[in-house]
Design a protein around this motif. Structure first.
Motif, PDB file in Angstrom:
ATOM      1  N   UNK A  22       0.814  -1.205   0.000  1.00 64.66           N
ATOM      2  CA  UNK A  22       0.000   0.000   0.000  1.00 64.66           C
ATOM      3  C   UNK A  22       0.853   1.263   0.000  1.00 64.66           C
ATOM      4  N   UNK A  23       0.349   2.254  -0.677  1.00 67.08           N
ATOM      5  CA  UNK A  23       1.038   3.543  -0.783  1.00 67.08           C
ATOM      6  C   UNK A  23      -0.019   4.638  -0.623  1.00 67.08           C
ATOM      7  N   UNK A  24       0.270   5.596   0.246  1.00 68.81           N
ATOM      8  CA  UNK A  24      -0.648   6.718   0.398  1.00 68.81           C
ATOM      9  C   UNK A  24       0.130   8.027   0.338  1.00 68.81           C
ATOM     10  N   UNK A  25      -0.535   9.031  -0.156  1.00 69.33           N
ATOM     11  CA  UNK A  25       0.063  10.355  -0.298  1.00 69.33           C
ATOM     12  C   UNK A  25      -0.754  11.338   0.526  1.00 69.33           C
ATOM     13  N   UNK A  26      -0.075  12.239   1.188  1.00 68.22           N
ATOM     14  CA  UNK A  26      -0.737  13.273   1.968  1.00 68.22           C
ATOM     15  C   UNK A  26      -0.319  14.653   1.486  1.00 68.22           C
ATOM     16  N   UNK A  27      -1.207  15.600   1.640  1.00 70.76           N
ATOM     17  CA  UNK A  27      -0.851  16.990   1.379  1.00 70.76           C
ATOM     18  C   UNK A  27      -0.998  17.434  -0.053  1.00 70.76           C
ATOM     19  N   UNK A  28      -1.627  16.622  -0.883  1.00 75.55           N
ATOM     20  CA  UNK A  28      -1.853  17.017  -2.263  1.00 75.55           C
ATOM     21  C   UNK A  28      -3.115  16.320  -2.753  1.00 75.55           C
ATOM     22  N   UNK A  29      -3.655  16.785  -3.852  1.00 77.03           N
ATOM     23  CA  UNK A  29      -4.853  16.149  -4.393  1.00 77.03           C
ATOM     24  C   UNK A  29      -4.644  15.834  -5.864  1.00 77.03           C
TER      25      UNK A  29
END
Lengths: 114, 113
Positions: A22-29
């Motif tokens: 799993x990979x998640x990104x924060x702070x951007x859309x």
């Protein structure tokens, strides 16, 4: 600021077992999301990329699949691992518009299939 | 298939010396980027040069791009032991949100103290 999380850091799995990274990104859309694989001492091979939820492009035929159930979540899966699936898997995000911008990488998952 | 090819595959120098790495690519690009990877870690972006640029500087880094020869070079001046890492060039293709990076095989740089 943007951050990218990738887990687990290391994984040892038997041949024939399933896989979920799993990979998640924060702070951007609406980021573009990427899965790369790196063999020991080699360059990066692009496996999958996604420009939006549910939109997956596969670069090479293989035993793996990818899904993007949410805007900032990217999952790499396999139903049955092969020995040849061993490697270093890297997730990355970027916003490629116009002349392009850089990619931001997670710390990687080292997968060993035994 | 790999778009970029780095040269040399491995480079060993003494601290304080300059390190030059080269990259060649095959198709038209929007930009070329250089990344650094410490052993067993993710890649870190160093510098991006667009196809209409010929040279770019960032600190001790200098990148050149020759689109007629489809080649780029990365120069690290006054190298330090902490510069020891693998360096990759990557080419950006496509101009829409679907564009992506294709990486070369990398140059392993060792800076000896």
């Amino acid at each position: 600021s943007q951050t990218i999380h990738q887990w687990p850091a290391t994984l040892v799995q038997p041949v024939g077992s399933p896989l979920s990274l799993e990979c998640t990104v924060e702070g951007t859309s609406n980021p573009n999301l990427y899965w790369y694989r790196q063999a020991a001492g080699r360059g990066l091979q692009l496996l999958f990329y996604s420009v939006g939820i549910g939109q997956i492009s596969s670069e090479v035929p293989q035993n793996l699949s990818a899904s993007r159930p949410q805007d900032r979540q990217f999952i790499l899966s396999s139903k049955k691992l092969l020995l040849s699936d061993s490697g270093f898997y890297l997730c990355a995000w970027g916003h490629y518009r116009g002349p392009g911008t850089e990619a931001f990488f997670g710390q990687g998952t080292r997968l060993t299939v035994v | 298939s790999q778009q970029g090819e780095e040269d040399p595959q491995a480079l060993s120098i003494q601290e304080g010396e300059n390190a030059t790495m080269n990259c060649s690519y095959k198709t038209s690009i929007n930009n070329l980027q250089w990344y650094r990877q410490n052993s067993g870690r993710g890649l870190v972006h160093l510098i991006l040069i667009r196809s209409n640029e010929r040279e770019k500087h960032s600190g001790r880094l200098r990148v050149t791009l020759d689109t007629s020869k489809k080649s780029s070079s990365l120069l690290i001046t006054a190298s330090r032991a902490a510069d020891t890492a693998s360096y990759f060039c990557a080419t950006g293709v496509g101009g829409t949100s679907g564009s992506r990076l294709t990486f070369g095989e990398g140059t392993q740089l060792t800076v000896n103290p």
